[in-house]
Design a protein around this motif. Structure first.
Motif, short mmCIF file in Angstrom:
data_model
loop_
_atom_site.label_atom_id
_atom_site.label_comp_id
_atom_site.label_asym_id
_atom_site.label_seq_id
_atom_site.Cartn_x
_atom_site.Cartn_y
_atom_site.Cartn_z
N LYS A 23 56.63 -5.97 -77.02
CA LYS A 23 56.84 -6.37 -78.42
C LYS A 23 55.50 -6.36 -79.15
CE LYS A 23 58.23 -10.20 -81.31
NZ LYS A 23 58.26 -11.64 -81.40
N GLU A 29 60.54 -5.12 -82.73
CA GLU A 29 61.48 -6.20 -82.96
C GLU A 29 62.39 -6.31 -81.73
OE1 GLU A 29 65.37 -7.20 -85.73
OE2 GLU A 29 64.34 -5.30 -85.96
N VAL A 30 62.51 -7.51 -81.17
CA VAL A 30 63.44 -7.73 -80.06
C VAL A 30 64.83 -7.92 -80.68
CG1 VAL A 30 64.05 -9.20 -78.12
CG2 VAL A 30 61.64 -8.80 -78.66
N THR A 31 65.72 -6.96 -80.41
CA THR A 31 67.06 -7.03 -81.01
C THR A 31 68.08 -7.65 -80.07
OG1 THR A 31 67.55 -4.77 -80.29
CG2 THR A 31 66.61 -5.06 -82.52
N ALA A 32 67.77 -7.72 -78.78
CA ALA A 32 68.65 -8.37 -77.81
C ALA A 32 67.81 -8.75 -76.60
CB ALA A 32 69.78 -7.44 -77.40
N CYS A 33 68.15 -9.86 -75.98
CA CYS A 33 67.45 -10.31 -74.78
C CYS A 33 68.37 -11.27 -74.04
CB CYS A 33 66.13 -10.97 -75.15
SG CYS A 33 65.09 -11.34 -73.73
N SER A 55 66.58 -5.21 -75.56
CA SER A 55 66.40 -4.03 -76.41
C SER A 55 65.31 -4.32 -77.42
CB SER A 55 67.69 -3.69 -77.16
OG SER A 55 68.68 -3.25 -76.27
N LEU A 56 64.40 -3.38 -77.55
CA LEU A 56 63.34 -3.48 -78.54
C LEU A 56 63.49 -2.33 -79.52
CD1 LEU A 56 62.20 -5.01 -75.97
CD2 LEU A 56 59.97 -4.54 -76.95
N ASN A 57 63.33 -2.63 -80.80
CA ASN A 57 63.33 -1.61 -81.84
C ASN A 57 61.88 -1.29 -82.15
OD1 ASN A 57 63.30 -0.20 -84.26
ND2 ASN A 57 65.05 -1.29 -85.09
N ARG A 62 64.97 2.81 -79.92
CA ARG A 62 65.28 1.70 -79.01
C ARG A 62 64.71 1.96 -77.63
NH1 ARG A 62 71.29 -0.59 -77.72
NH2 ARG A 62 71.64 1.59 -77.20
N GLN A 64 64.82 -0.03 -73.85
CA GLN A 64 65.48 -1.12 -73.14
C GLN A 64 64.72 -1.47 -71.87
OE1 GLN A 64 69.91 -1.15 -73.24
NE2 GLN A 64 69.60 1.03 -73.67
N ASP A 135 78.04 2.32 -75.48
CA ASP A 135 77.44 1.32 -76.37
C ASP A 135 78.41 1.05 -77.51
OD1 ASP A 135 75.64 -0.35 -77.60
OD2 ASP A 135 74.31 1.24 -78.29
#
Length: 146
Positions: A23, A29-33, A55-57, A62, A64, A135
């Motif tokens: 990050k 941006e961390v979009t999911a963790c 997932s990081l943007n 993306r 993962q 997805d």
């Protein structure tokens, strides 16, 4: 239809630390963790903070990550794969079936997981590591298959 072909990193059970590191490195941006403990009922206490998926943007791309997990030996050099993101279970099945022909290894048969209605990973006949992931936005698993 294939939505994306993405980089997927597998860490040596230090995934949450890796999420913070990447990050910062990529100003992502961390979009999911999600940890094992958050997604899988009855996870042993020592595994609850292992990273199931993040997932990081990175500027619209993306990346993962996940931890190797407690049941597998971590082997550096095999910890980066390509993840094929598709928008339907049928597309995931079609790609998986083709890649599985003469595969050197099937690590996870295509199946429902906490994050996808169709996910699997394998090493194809040329030694390439692949993850196939349907997805589907809003998907919530009714069962845990691990």
């Amino acid at each position: 239809m294939i939505k994306a072909l993405e980089l997927y990193l597998v860490t040596d059970n230090n995934g949450l630390e890796a999420v913070d590191f990447y990050k910062d490195v990529f100003d992502a941006e961390v979009t999911a963790c999600t940890t094992f403990g958050q997604a899988i009922p009855d996870t042993p206490e020592e595994n609850k903070n292992l990273l199931l998926n993040a997932s990081l943007n990175i500027g619209g791309i993306r990346m993962q990550l996940s931890d190797n997990g407690p049941d597998y030996d971590y082997v550096q050099g095999t910890n980066m794969t390509a993840c094929i993101q598709v928008d339907s279970v049928e597309e995931a099945q079609a790609i998986y079936q083709k890649l599985a022909i003469d595969a050197k290894r099937i690590d996870l048969e295509l199946q429902e997981t906490p994050w996808s209605p169709a996910y699997g990973n394998l090493v194809d006949k040329f030694g390439m590591s692949w993850q196939i992931n349907a997805d589907i936005p809003g998907f919530v698993s009714e069962k845990v298959t691990f």
